[in-house]
Design a protein around this motif. Structure first.
Motif, mmCIF file in Angstrom:
data_model
loop_
_atom_site.group_PDB
_atom_site.id
_atom_site.type_symbol
_atom_site.label_atom_id
_atom_site.label_comp_id
_atom_site.label_asym_id
_atom_site.label_seq_id
_atom_site.Cartn_x
_atom_site.Cartn_y
_atom_site.Cartn_z
ATOM 1 N N GLU A 16 43.346 24.601 45.621
ATOM 2 C CA GLU A 16 44.066 25.652 44.914
ATOM 3 C C GLU A 16 45.519 25.225 44.663
ATOM 4 O O GLU A 16 46.040 25.377 43.556
ATOM 5 C CB GLU A 16 44.041 26.941 45.740
ATOM 6 C CG GLU A 16 42.684 27.613 45.840
ATOM 7 C CD GLU A 16 42.393 28.458 44.626
ATOM 8 O OE1 GLU A 16 43.327 29.081 44.095
ATOM 9 O OE2 GLU A 16 41.230 28.474 44.198
ATOM 10 N N SER A 71 46.966 24.615 40.925
ATOM 11 C CA SER A 71 47.964 25.561 40.425
ATOM 12 C C SER A 71 49.345 24.927 40.309
ATOM 13 O O SER A 71 49.963 24.929 39.241
ATOM 14 C CB SER A 71 48.023 26.783 41.344
ATOM 15 O OG SER A 71 49.004 27.687 40.904
ATOM 16 N N ASP A 80 50.412 32.250 42.741
ATOM 17 C CA ASP A 80 49.322 31.549 43.423
ATOM 18 C C ASP A 80 49.780 31.020 44.780
ATOM 19 O O ASP A 80 49.046 31.097 45.770
ATOM 20 C CB ASP A 80 48.824 30.386 42.561
ATOM 21 C CG ASP A 80 48.018 30.865 41.363
ATOM 22 O OD1 ASP A 80 47.530 32.010 41.408
ATOM 23 O OD2 ASP A 80 47.887 30.103 40.388
ATOM 24 N N ARG A 124 50.017 33.847 47.275
ATOM 25 C CA ARG A 124 48.686 34.281 47.712
ATOM 26 C C ARG A 124 48.110 33.325 48.745
ATOM 27 O O ARG A 124 47.530 33.745 49.747
ATOM 28 C CB ARG A 124 47.760 34.368 46.492
ATOM 29 C CG ARG A 124 46.344 34.765 46.830
ATOM 30 C CD ARG A 124 45.506 34.876 45.565
ATOM 31 N NE ARG A 124 45.624 33.664 44.761
ATOM 32 C CZ ARG A 124 44.977 32.539 45.037
ATOM 33 N NH1 ARG A 124 44.192 32.480 46.089
ATOM 34 N NH2 ARG A 124 45.123 31.477 44.277
ATOM 35 N N VAL A 125 48.291 32.014 48.526
ATOM 36 C CA VAL A 125 47.786 31.034 49.492
ATOM 37 C C VAL A 125 48.547 31.133 50.804
ATOM 38 O O VAL A 125 47.954 31.058 51.893
ATOM 39 C CB VAL A 125 47.892 29.612 48.901
ATOM 40 C CG1 VAL A 125 47.567 28.564 49.960
ATOM 41 C CG2 VAL A 125 46.943 29.455 47.722
ATOM 42 N N SER A 140 43.778 39.249 44.343
ATOM 43 C CA SER A 140 42.910 38.793 43.255
ATOM 44 C C SER A 140 43.282 37.396 42.822
ATOM 45 O O SER A 140 44.454 37.018 42.796
ATOM 46 C CB SER A 140 43.018 39.758 42.073
ATOM 47 O OG SER A 140 44.353 39.800 41.597
ATOM 48 N N ARG A 141 42.263 36.609 42.500
ATOM 49 C CA ARG A 141 42.456 35.262 41.973
ATOM 50 C C ARG A 141 42.096 35.276 40.498
ATOM 51 O O ARG A 141 41.210 36.004 40.070
ATOM 52 C CB ARG A 141 41.575 34.267 42.725
ATOM 53 C CG ARG A 141 41.934 34.094 44.180
ATOM 54 C CD ARG A 141 40.832 33.337 44.908
ATOM 55 N NE ARG A 141 40.545 32.066 44.255
ATOM 56 C CZ ARG A 141 39.453 31.355 44.500
ATOM 57 N NH1 ARG A 141 38.538 31.804 45.340
ATOM 58 N NH2 ARG A 141 39.250 30.206 43.872
ATOM 59 N N ASP A 153 40.488 34.389 36.892
ATOM 60 C CA ASP A 153 39.161 33.907 36.528
ATOM 61 C C ASP A 153 39.145 33.576 35.041
ATOM 62 O O ASP A 153 40.175 33.627 34.362
ATOM 63 C CB ASP A 153 38.077 34.924 36.895
ATOM 64 C CG ASP A 153 38.339 36.299 36.303
ATOM 65 O OD1 ASP A 153 38.891 36.362 35.180
ATOM 66 O OD2 ASP A 153 38.003 37.305 36.933
ATOM 67 N N ARG A 184 35.942 32.385 38.934
ATOM 68 C CA ARG A 184 37.206 31.934 39.531
ATOM 69 C C ARG A 184 37.255 30.410 39.657
ATOM 70 O O ARG A 184 38.266 29.783 39.351
ATOM 71 C CB ARG A 184 37.401 32.599 40.889
ATOM 72 C CG ARG A 184 37.724 34.086 40.798
ATOM 73 C CD ARG A 184 38.123 34.648 42.144
ATOM 74 N NE ARG A 184 36.996 34.681 43.079
ATOM 75 C CZ ARG A 184 36.183 35.729 43.231
ATOM 76 N NH1 ARG A 184 36.370 36.812 42.495
ATOM 77 N NH2 ARG A 184 35.210 35.700 44.112
ATOM 78 N N GLU A 185 36.146 29.826 40.112
ATOM 79 C CA GLU A 185 36.132 28.367 40.228
ATOM 80 C C GLU A 185 36.148 27.717 38.849
ATOM 81 O O GLU A 185 36.762 26.659 38.657
ATOM 82 C CB GLU A 185 34.887 27.925 41.010
ATOM 83 C CG GLU A 185 34.875 28.372 42.465
ATOM 84 C CD GLU A 185 36.063 27.839 43.235
ATOM 85 O OE1 GLU A 185 36.405 26.659 43.068
ATOM 86 O OE2 GLU A 185 36.671 28.614 44.007
ATOM 87 N N ARG A 215 39.696 27.423 37.692
ATOM 88 C CA ARG A 215 40.426 26.314 38.299
ATOM 89 C C ARG A 215 39.985 24.969 37.708
ATOM 90 O O ARG A 215 40.809 24.061 37.540
ATOM 91 C CB ARG A 215 40.209 26.317 39.816
ATOM 92 C CG ARG A 215 40.870 27.488 40.538
ATOM 93 C CD ARG A 215 42.343 27.548 40.253
ATOM 94 N NE ARG A 215 43.006 28.604 41.020
ATOM 95 C CZ ARG A 215 44.248 29.009 40.821
ATOM 96 N NH1 ARG A 215 44.966 28.463 39.837
ATOM 97 N NH2 ARG A 215 44.774 29.958 41.564
#
Length: 408
Positions: A219, A223, A264, A267-268, A281-282, A284, A319-320, A323
């Motif tokens: 992530e 990001s 991001d 969030r991490v 939320s991530r 998408d 989501r994946e 990324r």
């Protein structure tokens, strides 16, 4: 000499002593009922030591939480830690002792054996401690010339030198207690240690933590790497263009990309600081336009084709996929520069397909995007975890990345 005296200054020596002696409370209470504690014979003492055994075995078999209680006591009192001065243990170190309830008959059996062992070892330590205490009193009485001191031991005559024998008796008692405590701690690891099921659960938990760390690393790579790459490209393009209007647009794009990267990152960091808190939320694939516009603002010519209901793509896949698209665009912007970039996102039946292609800067070059690259490897790992596949490589002067993911 200092090593011989070390048990004297270690609190764990005395906590182990207490842990063993406490086990004698139950047989003494039962002995008050039968056979009594008034002038007991050797046979009575043997009965006192053995009569609680059936009760302990029955307790271990019927009450699974007994193993939890014994495990917590063993962790606290049998091993070095913050409670034991001079120890090297950590507060969260379980020393190989499980504190989970009995989950099988094998656990119940091991717990029963531990209870009996603790009872008998504690009884032996208590008897030796009591005998040593009585002998010390008798020796002190003889040293001070008190011949009327009533104890179970009789010392011939009197003399000050009897006082030196007290030190010998206490040293022998301490050595006995130290050895008994060490053996009890070793037995606790064998009998109260995690079962095969618990070891498997711990291994699975450790694997989950490693996977989570890898996911967080990906992530951050995707990001932050995306934001920095676009910022560097946009700054370079603005400097080369020398156009105030273009520079203003580039600064706006850098600001938006940086803000998204900070979100991001926050969030991490929330997940790292407190794993129990929801990560929020991530992004998408429904927000794919943001990635496309960010790439366009860096000067790349992005031609995108989106088909199918992206809103119906399952959350983890979407989501994946976001990324993966982010990493692919980052690589394209980094290596293709102002060359055209083609993007295709399609939901076809039960599959999600993502394709990103860009011309190679030079004939026969792979633009540094070889399969062993960190970004491409991360895309492959993400796809594999979702049961799909990803492939990347040069095809006729074009670098092409394809991702195929199942929606199930």
């Amino acid at each position: 000499m200092p090593r011989l005296l070390q048990p004297l200054i270690r609190a764990v020596t005395y906590t182990r002593w207490l842990h063993l002696v406490v086990a004698v409370i139950l047989p003494l209470i039962m002995a008050m009922v039968f056979p009594g504690l008034v002038d007991p014979s050797p046979a009575d003492w043997a009965l006192i030591a053995l009569q609680p055994v059936p009760l302990l075995v029955l307790l271990a078999a019927l009450v699974p939480s007994v193993r939890t209680a014994e495990g917590l006591q063993a962790r606290l009192m049998l091993f070095p830690g913050p409670h034991a001065r001079g120890g090297r243990g950590r507060p969260d170190d379980d020393h190989g002792i499980s504190a989970a309830p009995s989950a099988s008959w094998h656990d119940r059996l091991r717990t029963g054996v531990w209870l009996v062992l603790r009872l008998e070892a504690g009884f032996a330590v208590a008897m030796v401690s009591s005998a040593a205490g009585g002998l010390c009193l008798a020796l002190l009485g003889a040293a001070f010339g008190d011949t009327e001191l009533t104890t179970a031991y009789r010392v011939p005559g009197t003399g000050w030198w009897y006082g030196t024998l007290v030190v010998v008796v206490l040293a022998v008692l301490l050595a006995f207690v130290t050895v008994a405590g060490a053996l009890t701690a070793r037995a606790a690891r064998a009998l109260l240690g995690p079962s095969a099921r618990e070891r498997l659960a711990l291994l699975e938990e450790r694997t989950e933590r490693l996977l989570e760390r890898n996911r967080i690393a990906r992530e951050l790579h995707d990001s932050i790497g995306h934001a920095l790459t676009l910022a560097v490209v946009q700054v370079g393009a603005a400097r080369a263009a020398g156009d105030p209007r273009f520079t203003e647009q580039a600064l706006g794009a850098i600001e938006e990309t940086g803000r998204a990267a900070l979100e991001d990152l926050e969030r991490v960091l929330v997940v790292l600081r407190d794993p129990a808190r929801p990560a929020g939320s991530r992004p998408d694939l429904r927000e794919a336009d943001r990635l496309l516009e960010s790439a366009r603002s860096s000067g790349a010519r992005v031609d995108a084709e989106v088909s199918g209901p992206l809103e119906k793509v399952p959350g983890p896949v979407s989501r994946e996929g976001y990324r993966m698209l982010q990493e692919a665009l980052t690589n394209a912007v980094r290596h293709a520069g102002s060359l055209p970039v083609g993007v295709r996102i399609a939901v076809e039946g039960a599959r999600l397909r993502i394709e990103v292609r860009n011309p190679l800067p030079e004939e026969g070059s792979t633009s540094g995007l070889r399969g062993g690259g960190t970004g491409v490897r991360g895309i492959r790992e993400r796809a594999a975890l979702l049961g799909g596949e990803a492939c990347a490589g040069p095809e006729g002067g074009v670098w092409r990345l394809r991702v195929d993911l199942p929606l199930g």
